[in-house]
Motif scaffolding. Sequence first.
Motif, mmCIF file in Angstrom:
data_model
loop_
_atom_site.group_PDB
_atom_site.id
_atom_site.type_symbol
_atom_site.label_atom_id
_atom_site.label_comp_id
_atom_site.label_asym_id
_atom_site.label_seq_id
_atom_site.Cartn_x
_atom_site.Cartn_y
_atom_site.Cartn_z
ATOM 1 N N TYR A 72 0.749 -1.070 -0.110
ATOM 2 C CA TYR A 72 0.039 -0.177 -0.020
ATOM 3 C C TYR A 72 0.724 1.087 0.067
ATOM 4 O O TYR A 72 0.282 2.370 0.044
ATOM 5 C CB TYR A 72 -1.007 -0.024 1.222
ATOM 6 C CG TYR A 72 -0.287 -0.224 2.467
ATOM 7 C CD1 TYR A 72 -0.078 -1.555 3.273
ATOM 8 C CD2 TYR A 72 0.480 0.867 3.172
ATOM 9 C CE1 TYR A 72 0.326 -1.614 4.387
ATOM 10 C CE2 TYR A 72 1.208 0.609 4.364
ATOM 11 C CZ TYR A 72 1.201 -0.642 4.928
ATOM 12 O OH TYR A 72 1.794 -0.952 6.210
ATOM 13 N N HIS A 75 0.466 4.578 4.793
ATOM 14 C CA HIS A 75 -0.994 4.966 5.297
ATOM 15 C C HIS A 75 -0.718 6.174 6.262
ATOM 16 O O HIS A 75 -1.738 6.513 6.688
ATOM 17 C CB HIS A 75 -1.365 3.765 6.366
ATOM 18 C CG HIS A 75 -2.052 2.584 5.695
ATOM 19 N ND1 HIS A 75 -2.312 1.443 5.817
ATOM 20 C CD2 HIS A 75 -2.734 2.758 4.360
ATOM 21 C CE1 HIS A 75 -2.863 0.667 5.052
ATOM 22 N NE2 HIS A 75 -2.913 1.482 4.182
ATOM 23 N N GLY B 198 -2.438 -4.486 -3.242
ATOM 24 C CA GLY B 198 -1.826 -3.185 -2.945
ATOM 25 C C GLY B 198 -3.132 -2.292 -2.916
ATOM 26 O O GLY B 198 -3.252 -1.332 -1.738
ATOM 27 N N MET B 202 -4.747 -0.087 0.350
ATOM 28 C CA MET B 202 -4.622 1.318 0.461
ATOM 29 C C MET B 202 -5.977 1.997 0.795
ATOM 30 O O MET B 202 -5.993 2.786 1.569
ATOM 31 C CB MET B 202 -4.482 1.858 -1.097
ATOM 32 C CG MET B 202 -3.055 1.936 -1.729
ATOM 33 S SD MET B 202 -2.977 2.174 -3.361
ATOM 34 C CE MET B 202 -1.124 2.060 -3.874
ATOM 35 N N TRP B 208 -5.317 7.512 1.758
ATOM 36 C CA TRP B 208 -5.571 7.269 0.438
ATOM 37 C C TRP B 208 -7.036 7.772 -0.071
ATOM 38 O O TRP B 208 -7.378 7.851 -1.034
ATOM 39 C CB TRP B 208 -5.485 5.789 0.001
ATOM 40 C CG TRP B 208 -4.072 5.292 0.065
ATOM 41 C CD1 TRP B 208 -3.286 4.684 1.045
ATOM 42 C CD2 TRP B 208 -3.295 5.621 -1.127
ATOM 43 N NE1 TRP B 208 -2.080 4.749 0.839
ATOM 44 C CE2 TRP B 208 -1.998 5.054 -0.456
ATOM 45 C CE3 TRP B 208 -3.346 5.903 -2.299
ATOM 46 C CZ2 TRP B 208 -0.705 5.278 -1.376
ATOM 47 C CZ3 TRP B 208 -2.321 6.212 -3.104
ATOM 48 C CH2 TRP B 208 -0.980 5.619 -2.641
ATOM 49 N N ALA B 213 -1.860 10.790 0.591
ATOM 50 C CA ALA B 213 -0.986 9.891 0.618
ATOM 51 C C ALA B 213 0.239 10.168 -0.137
ATOM 52 O O ALA B 213 1.362 9.848 0.571
ATOM 53 C CB ALA B 213 -1.601 8.519 0.190
ATOM 54 N N THR B 245 -2.430 11.018 -5.886
ATOM 55 C CA THR B 245 -2.857 9.989 -4.694
ATOM 56 C C THR B 245 -3.993 8.876 -5.558
ATOM 57 O O THR B 245 -4.129 8.008 -5.474
ATOM 58 C CB THR B 245 -3.334 10.596 -3.608
ATOM 59 O OG1 THR B 245 -2.630 11.256 -2.969
ATOM 60 C CG2 THR B 245 -3.857 9.199 -2.542
ATOM 61 N N LEU B 249 -4.072 4.998 -6.689
ATOM 62 C CA LEU B 249 -5.298 3.993 -6.215
ATOM 63 C C LEU B 249 -6.084 3.575 -7.272
ATOM 64 O O LEU B 249 -6.302 2.256 -7.344
ATOM 65 C CB LEU B 249 -6.058 4.958 -5.155
ATOM 66 C CG LEU B 249 -7.098 4.151 -4.570
ATOM 67 C CD1 LEU B 249 -6.691 2.758 -3.726
ATOM 68 C CD2 LEU B 249 -7.957 5.022 -3.597
ATOM 69 N N HIS B 252 -4.122 0.993 -9.340
ATOM 70 C CA HIS B 252 -3.846 -0.479 -8.465
ATOM 71 C C HIS B 252 -5.233 -1.346 -8.441
ATOM 72 O O HIS B 252 -5.355 -2.339 -8.447
ATOM 73 C CB HIS B 252 -3.594 0.092 -6.887
ATOM 74 C CG HIS B 252 -1.976 -0.016 -6.890
ATOM 75 N ND1 HIS B 252 -1.213 1.145 -7.044
ATOM 76 C CD2 HIS B 252 -1.078 -1.035 -6.593
ATOM 77 C CE1 HIS B 252 0.068 0.935 -7.013
ATOM 78 N NE2 HIS B 252 0.095 -0.390 -6.428
ATOM 79 N N SER B 283 7.685 7.573 -4.200
ATOM 80 C CA SER B 283 7.925 6.701 -3.191
ATOM 81 C C SER B 283 9.372 6.309 -2.976
ATOM 82 O O SER B 283 9.883 6.011 -1.931
ATOM 83 C CB SER B 283 7.133 5.390 -3.124
ATOM 84 O OG SER B 283 7.816 4.712 -4.112
#
Lengths: 217, 307
Positions: A72, A75, B198, B202, B208, B213, B245, B249, B252, B283
């Motif tokens: 993920y 968070h 994932g 999320m 998210w 995020a 973000t 999401l 995914h 990331s």
Amino acid sequence: MTENHRQVRADYHELSDRAVTIISVLLAIHFIIVFLCGISNYVRSAMQQRLVTLISPYTQPLALDWNYTPFYLTHGTEMDMDYRLEYRAAGSTSWLVLDNKAWRGCEARARFARWGRFLAFHAMQDVDEVPARMMVSAALFIRHKFGQLPDRLRLRRHDTRPWEAAAQIDTTRPDDPYDEQYFTTVYEVAVLTDTEGRVRVAPIDPQARPAPAELVP
Amino acid sequence: MSGQTPASPPVPLASAGSGWNAFWFRPAPTTLAAQLRCLAALAGLYFFVAWSEDLGDWFGPSGLWPRSLAAAVATDFGAETSYRFSVLQLSSSPAALLAIHLLLIANSVWLAWGGPAARYSALLHLVGLLSYMHRATLLTGPFEAVLAFLALYVVIEPAGSVRLTHCLRMTQPTDRRVSANVVRRCVQLHLMAVYLCGGLTMLAGEVWWNGTASWWLLAAPESRQIDLARLVTFPKGIYLLNLITHTLLAFHLAFPILVWSQRSRNSLRRLAWGAWLLVALVSGLWSYAALMAGASWIAWQKLPDAD
């Protein structure tokens, strides 16, 4: 038998019917396990935990049990923040960061970050055995690397500043991400050597239990 | 029902059976399996090389992750049984570690190139990867999780007769094998599990939903890749963060479903490069993003007899 069925059957003629059946069953079982591990990767119900434990002789050796891998990405919780290990040499008052100089996108750097998160996770749960043993290893590592046992070790969480601070909406929080306000000490120990030459660590928190010792290699 | 003997299964069952067989057992070009082999081998090479500098720092006699600690953590201090075997757990001698390490690096190069004994090489590659992962339990992340299953499926059909250079030129040899298709399908389904895992996890995080995020990733001071945080200005900056973000999401969650449609597959494969580049930028997980993008690109490529 439909035309499509005949065509497919002709295509996989290199396998016998029995082989196709056996492989089909194995593949079905395998992917039921894969998806079970997938849906048990974040939080597990009691039933999921039981099932994952049951199939662990198959999943663990092949690393199919992702074991809380963070697909993920974040968070935004404490466990997603950065952590740094700092040490203080005997007789010194300044703290040094035990840093991995690798490129930020490199796995070597990520390993170091995960080590810190793992230590923090246990320290925040007041489980002292894991963090204490990790700190003993860190103390021995620092002695091996720099020739001197540190006097103190601490793990600090480096909080990410809120976007409101960066965008200057929240002026009560500093814009500098390295401001001391964004650091929190999660776990701190004094490094000691007993009369038999064993390295011990003593948590600074007076509530903590005594830490186990590790023999000096 | 016309034309069927009384002994034949009902049409829906027969149809499901032939669909299953077509999905798994229709032969695929060995080039496809070879491309997956090259991807796994090159990612494995990167993985091992990334351990080179700090192998002793972690696994050595005075390492940060000594054998006793690794064994204790793997079993939760004796509370559980661990089935994670590692050859690196047998010794922490620097010479032994270095010998194993160099052997595995050489093997990755050999596997990527292709050649005789590719299956043994693939098996050694898998055992090597798993040994590192199990020795460094809990120090591994998404990259290693994906690499492990890629290496596992490559063992089924390493397609050693197709050299690395042929894979790069995308030349298609004529031979097709059922095993090549099994590898492809296994990788597709496992990638689907990663995407869904994932995306769904999320959804468990508030960041998210509220669109921040990407900020928590971009602004992490110690781990961020590049300082894009400076680009964030009020009020437009927050919209940009929200957009990044929600895009990640949506990608995914949508990819593992829409990629099965022939109409959207190629567009999604191209889109995946952009999405994973975005993941890497925000990331810093470059290796994970590259591996996912590469595996998605190869596994869902259009075959001569498109399915």
